[in-house]
Write an enzyme that holds these catalytic residues in place. Sequence first.
Site, PDB file in Angstrom:
ATOM      1  N   ASP A   1      68.638 -26.036 -68.753  1.00 59.35           N
ATOM      2  CA  ASP A   1      68.343 -27.144 -67.829  1.00 59.35           C
ATOM      3  C   ASP A   1      68.753 -26.877 -66.378  1.00 59.35           C
ATOM      4  OD1 ASP A   1      67.613 -28.390 -70.167  1.00 59.35           O
ATOM      5  OD2 ASP A   1      69.522 -29.457 -70.386  1.00 59.35           O
TER       6      ASP A   1
ATOM      7  N   ARG B   1      63.115  12.741 -73.738  1.00 53.85           N
ATOM      8  CA  ARG B   1      61.796  12.375 -73.214  1.00 53.85           C
ATOM      9  C   ARG B   1      61.973  11.806 -71.807  1.00 53.85           C
ATOM     10  NH1 ARG B   1      60.403  14.633 -77.201  1.00 53.85           N
ATOM     11  NH2 ARG B   1      59.040  13.903 -78.859  1.00 53.85           N
TER      12      ARG B   1
END
Length: 745
Positions: free
Chosen positions: A157, A647
């Site tokens: 909120d 990688r």
Amino acid sequence: MACNLPTSIGVLTSGGDAQGMNAAVRAVVRSALHQGAAVHAIYEGYQGMVDGGERIRALSWEDVGSILHRGGTVIGTARCPAFREREGRLTAARNLLRHGIDRLVVIGGDGSLTGANLFRQEWPGLLAELVQRGEIDAQTAQQHPALMIAGLVGSIDNDMVGTDMTIGADSALHRIVEAIDAITSTAASHQRTFVIEVMGRHCGYLALMSAIAGGSDYVLIPESPPSQDWEQKMCDLLRNGRAAGRRDSIVVVAEGAQDRQGKPITSDYVRQVLQDRLGEDTRVTILGHVQRGGTPGAFDRCMSTLVGHAAVQELLAATADSEPQMIGMRYNRVGRAPLMQCVEQTQAVARMIAEQNYAKAMELRGSSFTEMFETFKAMASALPSVMPPARPRRLAILHGGGLAPGMNTAARAAVRLGLDRGHTMLGVHGSFEGLLDGRIEELSWGDVEGWTAMGGAELGTSRHVPSIEQLYTVARALETHDIDGLLIIGGWTAYKAAHLLYTERERYPAFKIPMICLPASIDNNLPRSELSIGADTALNAIVHGLDRIKQSAMAARRCFVVEVMGRNCGYLALMSGLASGAERIYLPEEGVRLKDLQADVERMIEGFRGGRRFYLTIRSERANAQYTTDFMRRLFEEEGEGLFDVRQSILGHVQQGGNPSPFDRVLATRLAAHCIDFLTGELQRGSATGAYIGLVEGKVTISPLKQMLDVVDLDHRRPLEQWWLDLRPVMQAMARPAAETPDSA
Ligand code: ADP
């Protein structure tokens, strides 16, 4: 029960869940371990504290691995009636002492924090009673004379006074704005009207910000109910918008919206009004719990990590008589404020609304909330709020530098707010080159319709800085088109060009007009602005990509070297490292030395030997010109000797693309509003300052172009001071210590 246990910190999530709670839990656990303290998770909120047993468990480094990206809270949350009773709290105290816990990080809303404070106040009395009942011995009671608490606000909120953002609010805004974007496209196809109801209890934050970010027409928030006869005014506004070119109408209603008499305004009532008075096909969408769900955005992950880390520092430094603090964000920094004062003021806002004291409620929400509400209203109205002057001033907007998501949002806001002030707004197509060629057109309210949500730059942008020879033509173009003021939205080269015009104004009087630069660059490398438009969107794109990379890598023993953008500024690398749990980041500000790489390889080998399966490193694109991403990949692979594979992934232009994030849209709108105010003020005063705008410690700040060179590192094209570099220790505290072994970030 006799306890000679080391002091431990307990962490729990309580009340409504919110995205980012996991990042906070992870940060608490790792920061505590980093500092040599023990840490326990209390599962299922206060219920776990009352139940004890398996629900209070010590956590290790790896227990909080791979949770950063998860929505909700992995340690569970609950509402616990038993904790509201003294008897329940008595049991809870006994259960905590079984594990030596007398410091608590409570992550929850105002209810949970109130409960924590009560528990703290009662603690000595509870312990005395436990001793009396023979449930603990006197020595244990003496060892833990006080309960120390630190509160983190987990609530979508964004309703807590004392912190600018609560954990989960930004992610909820992401969910809402995604929905508004989706609804807008279907609504526009059928020329429909939609009423969208969003959460927020007594707080209109989500409604207002999503209405701004979604480019909606009308918003109803609890703190500022609409005036008498609002129904008619709303219908007129929508009708004017349609006449000026809108194909859809969107009204956002906060769930707590009410009228001036305190009567709730429901989304269905709004639908009925629109249907009856406009005769339009009107639909209601109540977004509901999707707003709480899904993966947390980059901001929630970073902020939660920072406040979690700070909460541990707070607790480890606390003494028996320290006042409990709430740790939140103030002006773009981690800040602390007395917990109960914040809770009381938050509850006071709800009371003000109930008592129909709206002015006070708005005041307690803060000045920027009020300012954004006014800005929204001015933008949504197709008719100017002032009488156009006899000779309207002509303000031109152009982009410069690399593309940044949010450029369109800023341009749209500037056009609409400029028109609202009675100016004539001009768009320059193709940046400074377009100015040279005279590609300038007048923009109407309807011309910028739909730009809020659009990535890219409708006006075009380029990195071209006019040469000295071209300045004459630029000056001529400004004169020919009677340009009275200039708004330059862009990055480094845009600032450079503006500075050049400014310094040449004695030679070219056409440059003696007010001009202002608005920071838009994914690199976040602009002077006197802690954040530039586009950086948050890029960060979210990176974090999204990293989540996928991590998932893909989990199946193998793999190290990834991911290259991110940023030019000579490491902001994106550091923040994405924080948000994704990277082990190591390489920044241009620090450079990379061979000995660093050697140490990194050794850590990697040690980690993989110890059983870890994934190692994430993030390399800012210009961390070192020689040690490229590919070089690092090959180095790590070679030195790993088959223990793991490596990688590389160069994320590339996905970082520049995409629709602007809610935060970027709101920031773009806010800064554009200030720029229009600035240009209007200068013109009214007959002055012609050259300036640039930005956020400094969270506040909108306008600085003179004249002194811009004093605050930048020209060679590296970045500010001399970069606030986010101070976050590096948190990043290091979150990465695994060398001695620890298994998985995962
Ligand atoms: P939030 O923390 O999101 O505001 P709640 O108000 O439901 O959510 O509070 C969550 C839990 O915190 C409650 O179920 C209860 O266990 C505890 N709590 C809330 N208010 C109090 C209180 N005044 N005294 C003791 N415990 C409380």
